[in-house]
Design a protein around this motif. Structure first.
Motif, short mmCIF file in Angstrom:
data_model
loop_
_atom_site.label_atom_id
_atom_site.label_comp_id
_atom_site.label_asym_id
_atom_site.label_seq_id
_atom_site.Cartn_x
_atom_site.Cartn_y
_atom_site.Cartn_z
N ALA A 60 0.61 -1.20 0.12
CA ALA A 60 0.12 0.03 -0.05
C ALA A 60 0.69 1.28 -0.05
O ALA A 60 0.59 2.11 -0.62
N LEU A 61 1.90 1.27 0.72
CA LEU A 61 3.01 2.29 0.83
C LEU A 61 3.47 2.73 -0.71
O LEU A 61 3.55 3.87 -1.06
N VAL A 62 3.98 1.49 -1.17
CA VAL A 62 4.52 1.50 -2.41
C VAL A 62 3.52 1.95 -3.74
O VAL A 62 4.01 2.89 -4.31
N ASP A 63 2.37 1.77 -3.43
CA ASP A 63 1.30 2.34 -4.37
C ASP A 63 1.19 3.87 -4.08
O ASP A 63 0.36 4.38 -4.94
N ARG A 64 1.65 4.44 -3.08
CA ARG A 64 1.58 5.83 -2.86
C ARG A 64 2.75 6.54 -3.26
O ARG A 64 2.62 7.93 -3.24
N TRP A 65 3.76 6.09 -3.55
CA TRP A 65 5.12 6.60 -3.61
C TRP A 65 5.50 6.55 -5.01
O TRP A 65 5.05 5.77 -5.80
N ASP A 66 6.40 7.22 -5.51
CA ASP A 66 7.22 7.28 -6.53
C ASP A 66 8.07 6.01 -6.59
O ASP A 66 8.75 5.92 -5.67
N ARG A 67 7.74 5.11 -7.53
CA ARG A 67 8.43 3.96 -7.57
C ARG A 67 10.01 4.09 -7.72
O ARG A 67 10.68 3.14 -6.96
N ARG A 68 10.35 4.36 -8.72
CA ARG A 68 11.87 4.72 -8.77
C ARG A 68 12.38 5.21 -7.51
O ARG A 68 13.36 4.72 -7.22
N ARG A 69 11.73 6.33 -7.00
CA ARG A 69 12.66 6.71 -5.70
C ARG A 69 12.48 5.88 -4.62
O ARG A 69 13.48 5.67 -3.85
N ALA A 70 11.42 4.96 -4.48
CA ALA A 70 11.37 4.10 -3.44
C ALA A 70 12.53 3.01 -3.80
O ALA A 70 12.96 2.66 -2.44
N MET A 71 12.67 2.69 -4.91
CA MET A 71 13.88 1.69 -5.03
C MET A 71 15.26 2.14 -4.75
O MET A 71 16.04 1.56 -4.05
N TRP A 72 15.53 3.48 -5.29
CA TRP A 72 16.74 3.85 -5.06
C TRP A 72 17.08 4.23 -3.61
O TRP A 72 18.32 4.09 -3.14
N VAL A 73 16.00 5.02 -2.92
CA VAL A 73 16.46 5.37 -1.59
C VAL A 73 16.51 3.87 -0.56
O VAL A 73 17.22 3.96 0.35
N THR A 74 15.72 2.81 -0.98
CA THR A 74 15.89 1.79 -0.29
C THR A 74 17.34 0.96 -0.69
O THR A 74 17.97 0.60 0.51
N ASP A 75 17.79 1.26 -1.52
CA ASP A 75 19.17 0.72 -1.80
C ASP A 75 20.22 1.49 -1.00
O ASP A 75 21.10 0.85 -0.49
N VAL A 76 20.21 2.79 -1.03
CA VAL A 76 20.85 3.57 -0.22
C VAL A 76 21.07 3.11 1.22
O VAL A 76 21.86 3.33 1.85
N ALA A 77 19.65 3.21 1.76
CA ALA A 77 19.56 2.66 3.24
C ALA A 77 20.20 1.42 3.39
O ALA A 77 20.50 1.15 4.49
N ARG A 78 19.92 0.41 2.56
CA ARG A 78 20.59 -1.00 2.70
C ARG A 78 22.13 -0.91 2.68
O ARG A 78 22.86 -1.40 3.37
N ALA A 79 22.61 0.05 1.97
CA ALA A 79 24.11 0.26 1.75
C ALA A 79 24.61 0.98 3.01
O ALA A 79 25.76 0.47 3.49
#
Length: 421
Positions: A60-79
């Motif tokens: 549900a959160l992903v459907d509210r967010w910009d998907r590209r931004r969700a991907m790269w922000v998540t990758d930065v957080a995991r790094a």
């Protein structure tokens, strides 16, 4: 294929390589801290908990967010998370609770990244079924090769250099993935349907899956499959050692045979779908998995077991291309994240039941019993879902999706094909 897909493909390949490194390194790091089986199980289970606890809400959160931004922000957080973990390893302050927390947060990041990527891909490719099958075939093949073949031995080798090295390598992989994802084309965000609460939107996404017989059939396959395959996985090492006389090195070769079959299945999935129709192909691959597991149970030697696992892997590889591609083609853009996460959550919740079933059957009836039960369960699931995912139902769903989002589909296709080669 659009140029943007190549960047997404590269990003997920690099990320999968890092996943393979950490999947080998984390259990070995835990083993270096304790020999308590329950403590080791906590680290392993922690990575699956986010899907069980937050799967539908994450969609549900992903459907509210910009998907590209969700991907790269998540990758930065995991790094960043893995870089901090590498520092902890270098300072010799690692502990079982810390490793469990790292596994949990990596699993949470995987929930958001995988859901966002699943929702982003159909928009990037204009919801074209042929392109989606081709794209998912490449993504699945790269993921299997990177996380199944290359990543684990690299992770084990890096661990001999230093406890921090594999964690740092995984951090670098996520950083590179973030750079590649950040360069992807920006696509229009789906317009939300009203201003509902997050919980109501999550419930609507889950309800959408359970009300649609085709989507429910697509979700039941991995859910029931996980019960069967975890029952097999729980006793596979014991079965091959006690019944087939296979040692540690031979067991690794067996798993490689399964992964090789998975690569083959992913590669031929599109051709199989065109030849038989997507619905019939899904029924065929499910039946192949069931008969292959029964063949494994009846294997008289290591060669027959390897062949059975390769055939099973091929069925799984084709299924994991055809099923998601069909789902991405027929689900509305504003529901894609929730539908994908609901299906994944069902599969993840089913896995522990399979592990328990396999252990109980082996203890009560012998080590071959879980394999026989798993094969029977897969064939029963094939029979139950065959009409739910028939060619007729698939074609009707594709026609309905084309009528429902015709203008949006054309707009997305224009964006996706910009700069295509």
């Amino acid at each position: 294929m659009p140029v943007g897909f190549g960047r997404l493909w590269a990003a997920q390949t690099v990320s999968s390589l890092g996943d393979g490194v950490s999947h080998a390194a984390l259990p070995l790091l835990a083993l270096s801290l304790t020999r308590d089986p329950m403590a080791l199980a906590v680290v392993t289970a922690a990575g699956t908990l986010p899907w069980v606890l937050f799967g539908v809400l994450g969609g549900a959160l992903v459907d509210r967010w910009d998907r590209r931004r969700a991907m790269w922000v998540t990758d930065v957080a995991r790094a960043v998370l893995l870089a901090i973990s590498a520092v902890a390893a270098a300072l010799d302050v690692l502990s079982i609770p810390l490793l469990a927390a790292v596994a949990f947060l990596l699993g949470l990041g995987g929930l958001f990244f995988d859901t966002a990527a699943t929702a982003y891909l159909p928009d990037l490719l204009g919801r074209d079924t042929v392109l989606l099958e081709r794209a998912n075939s490449r993504l699945r093949g790269a993921q299997t090769a990177a996380s199944g073949f290359v990543g684990p031995p690299v992770g084990s080798a890096l661990l001999t250099v230093g406890r921090a090295v594999p964690l740092l390598a995984d951090a670098v992989s996520f950083a590179l993935s973030a750079v590649l994802v950040r360069s992807l084309p920006a696509l229009p965000r789906p317009v939300p349907q009203g201003r509902e609460s997050l919980l109501r939107q999550a419930r609507a996404g889950a309800s959408y899956v359970f009300r649609d017989r085709l989507l429910l059939g697509l979700a039941l396959r991995p859910a029931v499959g996980n019960i069967a395959f975890l029952a097999v996985e729980t006793v596979l090492a014991l079965f091959t050692h006690d019944r087939l006389g296979i040692g540690t090195f031979g067991f690794g070769l067996l798993l490689t045979a399964e992964a090789t079959g998975g690569l083959l299945g992913a590669g031929i999935a599109s051709r199989l779908g065109r030849r038989l129709g997507t619905g019939a192909a899904l029924t065929c691959t499910a039946a192949v998995e069931g008969f292959a597991v029964l063949g494994l149970a009846a294997s008289p030697n290591a060669y027959a077991a390897g062949l059975a696992l390769a055939v099973c892997g091929a069925g799984m590889g084709a299924t994991m291309v055809l099923g998601p591609s069909l789902r991405q083609a027929i689900v509305p853009a504003d529901l894609m994240g929730r539908v994908a996460s609901t299906s994944r959550m069902l599969a993840m919740c089913a896995a522990p039941f399979g592990a328990f079933l396999g252990g109980w059957l082996a203890d009560a009836y012998g080590v071959r019993a879980p394999l026989c039960a798993a094969g029977g369960l897969l064939l029963a699931m094939t029979a139950v879902t065959a009409t739910m995912t028939s060619n007729r139902r698939v074609e009707a769903a594709l026609r309905a999706a084309a009528r429902a989002d015709g203008p949006e589909r054309r707009e997305a296709g224009d964006c996706a094909q910009e700069g295509a080669v």
